[in-house]
Design an enzyme around this catalytic site. Structure first.
Site, short mmCIF file in Angstrom:
data_model
loop_
_atom_site.label_atom_id
_atom_site.label_comp_id
_atom_site.label_asym_id
_atom_site.label_seq_id
_atom_site.Cartn_x
_atom_site.Cartn_y
_atom_site.Cartn_z
N LYS A 156 8.62 -31.28 -9.56
CA LYS A 156 7.39 -30.81 -10.24
C LYS A 156 7.39 -29.29 -10.04
CE LYS A 156 3.53 -29.66 -10.15
NZ LYS A 156 3.23 -28.29 -10.65
N GLU A 230 7.16 -26.12 3.20
CA GLU A 230 7.63 -24.73 3.28
C GLU A 230 6.48 -23.88 2.77
OE1 GLU A 230 10.74 -23.78 4.25
OE2 GLU A 230 11.28 -25.86 4.63
N CYS A 264 8.11 -15.62 0.24
CA CYS A 264 7.43 -16.20 1.41
C CYS A 264 7.80 -15.46 2.69
CB CYS A 264 7.78 -17.67 1.52
SG CYS A 264 9.56 -17.96 1.51
N GLU A 365 -1.93 -13.70 3.70
CA GLU A 365 -0.74 -13.48 2.88
C GLU A 365 -1.17 -12.86 1.56
OE1 GLU A 365 1.21 -16.94 1.21
OE2 GLU A 365 3.15 -16.04 1.62
P1 NAD Z 1 0.60 -23.24 -4.80
O1 NAD Z 1 0.38 -23.89 -3.48
O2 NAD Z 1 -0.59 -22.80 -5.58
O3 NAD Z 1 1.41 -24.21 -5.79
C1 NAD Z 1 2.66 -24.72 -5.46
C2 NAD Z 1 2.90 -25.97 -6.28
O4 NAD Z 1 2.00 -26.99 -5.88
C3 NAD Z 1 2.76 -25.81 -7.78
O5 NAD Z 1 3.78 -26.53 -8.42
C4 NAD Z 1 1.41 -26.46 -8.04
O6 NAD Z 1 1.26 -26.97 -9.36
C5 NAD Z 1 1.41 -27.57 -7.04
N1 NAD Z 1 0.09 -28.08 -6.65
C6 NAD Z 1 -1.11 -27.46 -6.74
N2 NAD Z 1 -2.08 -28.27 -6.25
C7 NAD Z 1 -1.47 -29.41 -5.85
C8 NAD Z 1 -1.94 -30.60 -5.23
N3 NAD Z 1 -3.23 -30.81 -4.93
N4 NAD Z 1 -1.03 -31.56 -4.92
C9 NAD Z 1 0.28 -31.37 -5.18
N5 NAD Z 1 0.78 -30.26 -5.77
C10 NAD Z 1 -0.09 -29.28 -6.09
O7 NAD Z 1 1.60 -22.04 -4.51
P2 NAD Z 1 2.09 -20.91 -5.52
O8 NAD Z 1 0.93 -19.99 -5.75
O9 NAD Z 1 2.76 -21.56 -6.67
O10 NAD Z 1 3.21 -20.17 -4.66
C11 NAD Z 1 2.92 -19.17 -3.73
C12 NAD Z 1 2.95 -19.73 -2.31
O11 NAD Z 1 4.19 -20.38 -2.05
C13 NAD Z 1 2.86 -18.62 -1.28
O12 NAD Z 1 1.99 -19.01 -0.24
C14 NAD Z 1 4.28 -18.52 -0.75
O13 NAD Z 1 4.39 -17.97 0.53
C15 NAD Z 1 4.72 -19.94 -0.80
N6 NAD Z 1 6.20 -20.04 -0.77
C16 NAD Z 1 6.82 -20.51 0.37
C17 NAD Z 1 8.20 -20.58 0.45
C18 NAD Z 1 8.90 -21.07 1.71
O14 NAD Z 1 10.07 -21.43 1.64
N7 NAD Z 1 8.25 -21.11 2.85
C19 NAD Z 1 8.97 -20.18 -0.63
C20 NAD Z 1 8.33 -19.73 -1.77
C21 NAD Z 1 6.93 -19.66 -1.83
#
Ligand code: NAD
Length: 473
Positions: A156, A230, A264, A365
């Protein structure tokens, strides 16, 4: 009512493509197909799974320019970086191709009356939920391990950047993956939530923000799915006065400006020794002034736009709050002067000096090109400042003192720590966060642990009678 998702350009706000979002019925069918396909996939000879993963990696490498363009158009990531990420993604598939026939269990050497051993078995239908900041790379990095271990995978992707995901799944079919072993669900958080709660999904790898990570963990709890998280970071870069300051400055610029800070493991908190702080920040400012912000497709550009308007507004709001709270703006703070007008979501590289105050901007962040500056006098103080955060993903330490670098790296509460180095990711070594930065890890042995379950098998081989527990029965 049919729901649609517009993929928007962060450069000019135009609609790049409109996709249909999966509804509950479609999600249910996708999971059923994944569960059925998994049994066929796991039954294939491991060397065949290995070949298919290898083919996939080769195809992705061959199509990396095309995949990169899809990510750049939807996220604003600089094209050069998108290309490098797509190629690194291809390498993950190849690394895990080699793992498909190297999944070992354990066996006791002294078997006695019984032969017992353990097997690593796939979980079943496995869900991968992705953010938007490195779409193709994250797709390959997170889906290759579960596929190699015999799971079927549903990805997804983020609703902001599903285009490369759809193409990578097409290439997977071309590479020889049987139908439904790797599927993509287009949708937003609602689709992610429905998938997380589905009883036939047996494992989840979630990459994204901590609040969504919590929701994923809760949704997965009802059916006890194995979950890897992650999450975000607020990673320190600690600079001692004896460091190679030229390399450290370069690393500090790269660590926060790459992908406009939307990484991240970005080094977003500079913690610098008081003796060199002024000199270091002055040099940092000079280098930041040379960073080119602009069109992500131009090879001269270092920093493209922020990926979406919501994130852009959040970055600007956090900067404004940081300054209002008493932080002093060293440079940047908003749109770059040459891009002051227009629809592009550009933010200039920004430095906020927090002085001695522990401001929210140094704790939350930002996920933008924003570096905060803090100072220390002693090693203990540096470690305390670095660890004074709810996050624990990455950390970077710069010093020429080899004992000190190891001492500090060992004392830091973070999952991926670097001495005199910028961020490194290896398919074979763990990548995961401490504290609010995650649970479990991607890559290496951690990834195998996250997408498999252990079965103990026992066979009685002794010729004697079964032990008698109940006399007379
Ligand atoms: P997000 O948490 O808003 O969304 C991530 C994903 O989760 C999207 O595909 C979204 O549609 C989905 N999602 C949203 N609500 C959900 C729910 N209730 N249940 C299941 N899935 C749901 O994050 P973002 O804004 O897309 O990405 C930025 C964040 O990701 C930052 O905090 C960044 O640090 C983190 N990140 C972490 C890593 C790592 O490896 N640690 C790598 C990349 C990004």
């Amino acid at each position: 009512m049919e729901s649609k998702i517009d993929i928007l350009s962060p450069v000019d706000g135009s609609v790049i493509r409109t996709l249909k979002a999966a509804d509950d019925t479609e999600i249910g069918r996708t999971v059923e197909r994944a569960a059925a396909a998994q049994r066929r996939w796991a039954a294939l000879a491991p060397e065949r799974r290995s070949e298919i993963l290898w083919n996939w990696g080769s195809l992705v490498e061959r199509h990396s320019d095309e995949i990169a363009l899809l990510d750049t158009r939807s996220t604003g990531k600089v094209l050069r970086d998108s290309r490098a990420e797509a190629r690194r993604g291809a390498r993950h598939a190849r690394y895990w191709a080699g793992m498909a026939d190297k999944l070992y269990g354990q066996e006791l050497a002294d078997v006695g009356e019984r032969l017992s051993y353990s097997r690593r078995e796939p979980l079943g239908a496995y869900l991968v939920i992705l953010p938007w900041n490195a779409p193709a790379h994250a797709f390959m990095a997170r889906s290759s391990p579960p596929l190699a271990c015999g799971n079927s995978v549903i990805v997804k992707p983020s609703e902001l950047s599903p285009l490369s995901a759809l193409r990578l799944a097409e290439l997977a079919l071309e590479a020889g993956f049987p139908e439904d072993v790797l599927q993509v669900v287009v949708g937003d958080g609602r689709a992610g939530g429905a998938l997380c709660g589905h009883p036939q999904i047996r494992g989840v790898s979630f990459t994204g923000s901590p609040p969504t990570g919590r929701a994923v963990l809760r949704a997965a709890a009802d059916t006890f799915k194995k979950v890897t998280l992650e999450l975000g970071g607020k990673s320190p870069i600690v600079v001692f006065p004896d460091a190679d300051l030229d390399s450290a400055v370069r690393a500090a610029v790269q660590g926060i400006a790459t992908n406009a800070g939307q990484i991240c493991a970005a080094s977003s908190r500079l913690i610098v020794h008081r003796d060199v702080a002024r000199e270091f920040v002055d040099e940092l400012r000079r280098r930041f002034e040379r960073v080119v912000v602009g069109d992500p497709c131009d090879d001269a550009t270092h920093v493209g736009p922020i990926a979406c308007r919501r994130q852009y507004e959040r970055v600007l709001e956090l900067i404004r709050g940081g300054v209002a709270d008493g932080g002093s703006l060293v440079m940047g703070g908003g749109r770059p002067a040459h891009l002051a007008q227009g629809p592009g979501l550009y933010v200039a590289p920004t430095i906020v000096d927090t002085g001695d105050r522990r401001l929210p901007i140094a704790r939350e962040e930002v996920f933008g090109p924003v570096l905060t500056v803090d100072r220390f006098r002693t090693e203990e103080e540096a470690v305390a400042l670095a660890n004074d955060t709810e996050f624990g993903l990455a950390a970077y330490v710069w010093t020429r003192d080899s004992a000190r670098v190891l001492r500090v790296l060992h004392a830091l509460e973070a999952g991926v720590v670097h001495g005199n180095s910028t961020l490194v990711m290896d398919s074979g070594l763990p990548f995961g966060g401490f504290k609010s930065s995650g649970l479990g890890g991607a890559f290496g042995a951690d990834a195998v642990e996250g997408c498999t379950q252990t079965k103990r098998v026992t066979l009685r081989i002794g010729a004697g009678a079964l032990p008698q527990y109940w006399a007379g029965v």
